[in-house]
Design a protein around this motif. Structure first.
Motif, short mmCIF file in Angstrom:
data_model
loop_
_atom_site.label_atom_id
_atom_site.label_comp_id
_atom_site.label_asym_id
_atom_site.label_seq_id
_atom_site.Cartn_x
_atom_site.Cartn_y
_atom_site.Cartn_z
N LYS A 66 -11.82 18.37 -13.66
CA LYS A 66 -12.57 17.13 -13.92
C LYS A 66 -11.72 15.91 -13.60
CE LYS A 66 -15.56 18.98 -17.55
NZ LYS A 66 -15.87 18.94 -18.98
N LYS A 67 -10.46 15.94 -14.00
CA LYS A 67 -9.57 14.80 -13.72
C LYS A 67 -9.35 14.64 -12.22
CE LYS A 67 -6.95 14.64 -18.01
NZ LYS A 67 -5.63 14.79 -18.62
N LYS A 68 -9.19 15.77 -11.54
CA LYS A 68 -8.92 15.72 -10.10
C LYS A 68 -10.12 15.12 -9.36
CE LYS A 68 -6.36 18.61 -7.06
NZ LYS A 68 -5.92 19.94 -6.70
N LYS A 69 -11.32 15.48 -9.78
CA LYS A 69 -12.52 14.96 -9.11
C LYS A 69 -12.72 13.48 -9.40
CE LYS A 69 -15.10 19.28 -8.86
NZ LYS A 69 -16.27 20.01 -9.30
N SER A 70 -12.31 13.02 -10.58
CA SER A 70 -12.58 11.64 -10.94
C SER A 70 -11.62 10.65 -10.26
CB SER A 70 -12.49 11.47 -12.47
OG SER A 70 -11.17 11.71 -12.91
N GLN A 71 -10.44 11.13 -9.86
CA GLN A 71 -9.48 10.22 -9.22
C GLN A 71 -9.79 10.09 -7.73
OE1 GLN A 71 -5.68 11.95 -9.95
NE2 GLN A 71 -5.52 11.14 -12.02
N PRO A 72 -9.93 8.87 -7.26
CA PRO A 72 -10.17 8.69 -5.82
C PRO A 72 -8.87 8.95 -5.04
CG PRO A 72 -9.95 6.57 -6.89
CD PRO A 72 -9.94 7.60 -7.98
N SER A 73 -9.03 9.39 -3.85
CA SER A 73 -7.87 9.69 -3.01
C SER A 73 -7.24 8.39 -2.52
CB SER A 73 -8.29 10.54 -1.82
OG SER A 73 -7.19 10.76 -0.97
N HIS A 74 -5.91 8.38 -2.42
CA HIS A 74 -5.22 7.20 -1.92
C HIS A 74 -4.99 7.27 -0.42
CE1 HIS A 74 -1.99 10.11 -2.57
NE2 HIS A 74 -1.33 9.46 -1.66
N ARG A 125 2.02 12.00 -9.95
CA ARG A 125 1.36 13.30 -9.82
C ARG A 125 2.39 14.43 -9.86
NH1 ARG A 125 -2.56 13.00 -5.15
NH2 ARG A 125 -3.57 11.55 -6.55
N PHE A 126 3.53 14.22 -9.20
CA PHE A 126 4.59 15.23 -9.20
C PHE A 126 5.20 15.39 -10.59
CE2 PHE A 126 9.07 16.43 -8.64
CZ PHE A 126 8.87 17.66 -8.03
N ASP A 127 5.40 14.28 -11.31
CA ASP A 127 5.95 14.35 -12.66
C ASP A 127 5.01 15.09 -13.61
OD1 ASP A 127 8.23 13.04 -11.92
OD2 ASP A 127 7.57 11.06 -12.61
N VAL A 128 3.70 14.89 -13.45
CA VAL A 128 2.74 15.57 -14.31
C VAL A 128 2.82 17.07 -14.07
CG1 VAL A 128 0.27 15.94 -14.69
CG2 VAL A 128 1.17 13.63 -14.56
N ARG A 129 2.92 17.48 -12.83
CA ARG A 129 3.02 18.90 -12.51
C ARG A 129 4.32 19.49 -13.06
NH1 ARG A 129 1.26 18.67 -6.20
NH2 ARG A 129 -0.89 18.08 -6.56
N LYS A 130 5.37 18.73 -13.02
CA LYS A 130 6.68 19.21 -13.45
C LYS A 130 6.75 19.38 -14.96
CE LYS A 130 11.53 18.25 -12.53
NZ LYS A 130 12.46 17.28 -12.00
N ALA A 153 0.83 -1.20 0.00
CA ALA A 153 0.00 0.00 0.00
C ALA A 153 0.87 1.25 0.00
CB ALA A 153 -0.92 0.01 1.21
N TYR A 154 1.96 1.23 0.77
CA TYR A 154 2.88 2.37 0.80
C TYR A 154 3.53 2.58 -0.56
CZ TYR A 154 7.10 5.02 1.60
OH TYR A 154 8.10 5.94 1.51
N SER A 155 3.99 1.50 -1.18
CA SER A 155 4.66 1.64 -2.48
C SER A 155 3.68 2.13 -3.55
CB SER A 155 5.31 0.33 -2.90
OG SER A 155 4.34 -0.68 -3.04
N LYS A 156 2.42 1.69 -3.47
CA LYS A 156 1.41 2.15 -4.43
C LYS A 156 1.16 3.65 -4.25
CE LYS A 156 -3.35 1.29 -5.82
NZ LYS A 156 -4.58 0.57 -5.51
N ALA A 157 1.06 4.10 -3.01
CA ALA A 157 0.86 5.52 -2.75
C ALA A 157 2.06 6.34 -3.20
CB ALA A 157 0.59 5.76 -1.27
N ALA A 158 3.26 5.80 -3.00
CA ALA A 158 4.47 6.51 -3.43
C ALA A 158 4.51 6.64 -4.95
CB ALA A 158 5.70 5.78 -2.91
N LYS A 159 4.11 5.59 -5.66
CA LYS A 159 4.09 5.65 -7.12
C LYS A 159 3.08 6.68 -7.61
CE LYS A 159 5.53 0.91 -7.98
NZ LYS A 159 5.08 -0.42 -8.42
#
Length: 125
Positions: free
Chosen positions: A100-108, A74-79, A63-69
């Motif tokens: 729209k994309k932000k709302k569609s993604q569930p929080s980890h 998300r950081f790479d997309v912003r960069k 679960a930790y590794s999935k959240a880290a990925k």
């Protein structure tokens, strides 16, 4: 007292360097074989250790590794986004799409329920 300790360390280091140079000059193939053997043993120990640690971590580590990925993506997309936008209409469309994309993604992240209603016993303070 510090001088004696430093002298001892320097003597040991000089003897080690002298032994290494003597071995390189007299028998370099033996030295190479020893380095390969020690490297292989260290590699095997590392792989075994890594396998057992990963197995022991289990679900929490996955679960930790999935959240880290997800965070890394998300950081790479912003960069990689461009900082200048040529057209205001394009900027508005991009912002709307991002919302729209932000709302569609569930929080980890998950919520951990605490003991908010329970009062502390002040007698121990």
């Amino acid at each position: 007292m510090k001088r004696r300790g430093n002298g001892f360390v320097i003597t040991i280091l000089l003897l080690g360097i002298l032994g290494f140079v003597t071995t390189v000059v007299s028998n370099p193939l033996w030295l190479l074989k020893q380095i390969v053997i020690y490297g292989a043993i260290a590699g095997i120990i590392f792989l075994i250790f890594r396998y057992f640690i990963k197995k022991r971590m289990g679900r929490e580590y996955s679960a930790y590794s999935k959240a880290a990925k997800q965070s890394k993506r998300r950081f790479d997309v912003r960069k990689t986004r461009t900082s200048t936008v040529k057209n205001i209409n394009q900027a508005k469309k991009a912002k709307a799409n991002a919302i729209k994309k932000k709302k569609s993604q569930p929080s980890h992240l998950t919520v951990i329920e605490g003991k908010k209603g329970k009062k502390k016993n002040r007698a121990f303070f």
